[in-house]
Design an enzyme around this catalytic site. Structure first.
Site, short mmCIF file in Angstrom:
data_model
loop_
_atom_site.label_atom_id
_atom_site.label_comp_id
_atom_site.label_asym_id
_atom_site.label_seq_id
_atom_site.Cartn_x
_atom_site.Cartn_y
_atom_site.Cartn_z
N CYS A 88 0.82 -1.12 -0.05
CA CYS A 88 0.01 0.17 0.15
C CYS A 88 0.87 1.32 0.10
O CYS A 88 1.44 1.39 -0.99
CB CYS A 88 -1.13 -0.08 1.02
SG CYS A 88 -2.18 1.17 0.99
N HIS B 69 -3.20 -5.57 2.81
CA HIS B 69 -2.56 -5.24 3.96
C HIS B 69 -2.09 -6.54 4.76
O HIS B 69 -2.35 -7.68 4.48
CB HIS B 69 -3.38 -4.38 4.78
CG HIS B 69 -3.08 -3.09 4.41
ND1 HIS B 69 -1.87 -2.48 4.98
CD2 HIS B 69 -3.56 -2.20 3.78
CE1 HIS B 69 -1.86 -1.03 4.62
NE2 HIS B 69 -2.77 -0.78 3.86
N1 GLN Z 1 -2.11 7.00 1.94
C1 GLN Z 1 -2.19 5.82 1.01
C2 GLN Z 1 -3.79 5.97 0.71
O1 GLN Z 1 -4.70 6.16 1.37
C3 GLN Z 1 -1.64 4.72 1.67
C4 GLN Z 1 -2.84 4.08 2.89
C5 GLN Z 1 -2.42 2.81 3.23
O2 GLN Z 1 -1.12 2.25 3.28
N2 GLN Z 1 -3.29 2.03 3.58
O3 GLN Z 1 -3.82 5.64 -0.43
#
Ligand code: GLN
Length: 246
Positions: A94, A197
């Site tokens: 992510c 994740h």
């Molecule tokens: N800031 C990024 C987004 O919202 C990554 C978020 C995350 O790692 N869950 O796209």
């Protein structure tokens, strides 16, 4: 035999239990009698690629990405890009995946520069892509492994892939990279990026084994491959999640 893992910014990039990916890599090594070390590399630390076989970077919100991108680019950028071109194995989740790309443009138009280690770019949107996911990763069949990926995503960023980058998988359920083109994640050389994740590797042991095997083959040229493990419990959990999702 030994697998040396680098954990980039463990204090800043660790959403939804991303550390579980490391626990899975380590345990699957130990079950096979392979030693495994995990070294934290964070703000102010140099990244010495030759000390590691596999590099892991987890997810973070825009806030953490803003905190660390200068350190990432200035202190570690050259070494990371060289390591990528030299086929080092990376798993990036992510926010970490976004930072490996060209840039992440936040919803207000502010751009966080990325490493440019892989040719992807990300644009933030007001509505988030959130939920459990199912993806199809046909390349895992080459290893004789299960091709269904089970995951969970939560991101506002929409990521687009350049020509040299292949998707990690095709979306069966969920938003994937951008909610438009049915791609999820990215593969470039031995860099694996995904929006899935924390429990990505616990839920998908086939990917964990692919990463371990690829990393060990880089280091031990006569290494033939991993022996199979009994994944009965993981299979039960996966089947339950797949049935719920479909
Ligand atoms: N800031 C990024 C987004 O919202 C990554 C978020 C995350 O790692 N869950 O796209």
């Amino acid at each position: 035999m030994e697998l040396r893992i680098c954990h980039l910014y463990p204090d800043l990039l660790n959403l939804y239990g991303d550390r579980g990916n490391l626990l899975t890599l380590k345990q699957r090594c130990l079950w096979r009698g392979i030693d495994c070390t995990i070294t934290a590399v964070s703000l102010g630390d140099a990244f010495a690629a030759e000390r590691f076989d596999l590099v892991f970077m987890g997810g973070g919100q825009d806030y953490e990405q803003n905190l660390l991108y200068e350190d990432l680019l200035e202190q570690k950028g050259d070494a990371i890009r060289e390591a990528v071109e030299a086929d080092k194995v990376f798993l990036c989740i992510c926010g970490g995946y976004q930072l490996m790309g060209q840039f992440y443009e936040e919803q207000d138009g502010h751009r966080i520069a990325g490493l440019g280690a892989i040719d992807v770019w990300t644009i933030g949107r007001p509505n988030r892509l959130i939920g459990n996911t199912l993806h199809q990763a046909n390349w895992l069949a080459e290893d004789g492994r299960d091709t269904t990926l089970v995951g969970f995503e939560n991101h506002s960023g929409r990521t687009y892939l350049g020509e040299q980058v292949k998707p990690l998988a095709i979306v069966r359920k969920g938003g994937g990279n951008n909610g438009e083109d049915r791609t999820e994640g990215a593969i470039y050389k031995n860099v694996y990026g995904t929006y899935s994740h924390g429990s990505f590797l616990p839920k998908n042991p086939a990917v964990a084994d692919h990463l371990i095997e690829t990393a060990l083959k880089q280091r031990y040229k006569d290494f033939k491959g991993l022996e199979n493990l009994d994944d009965t419990f993981a299979e039960h959990a996966r089947n339950h999640l797949i049935n719920c999702a479909e």
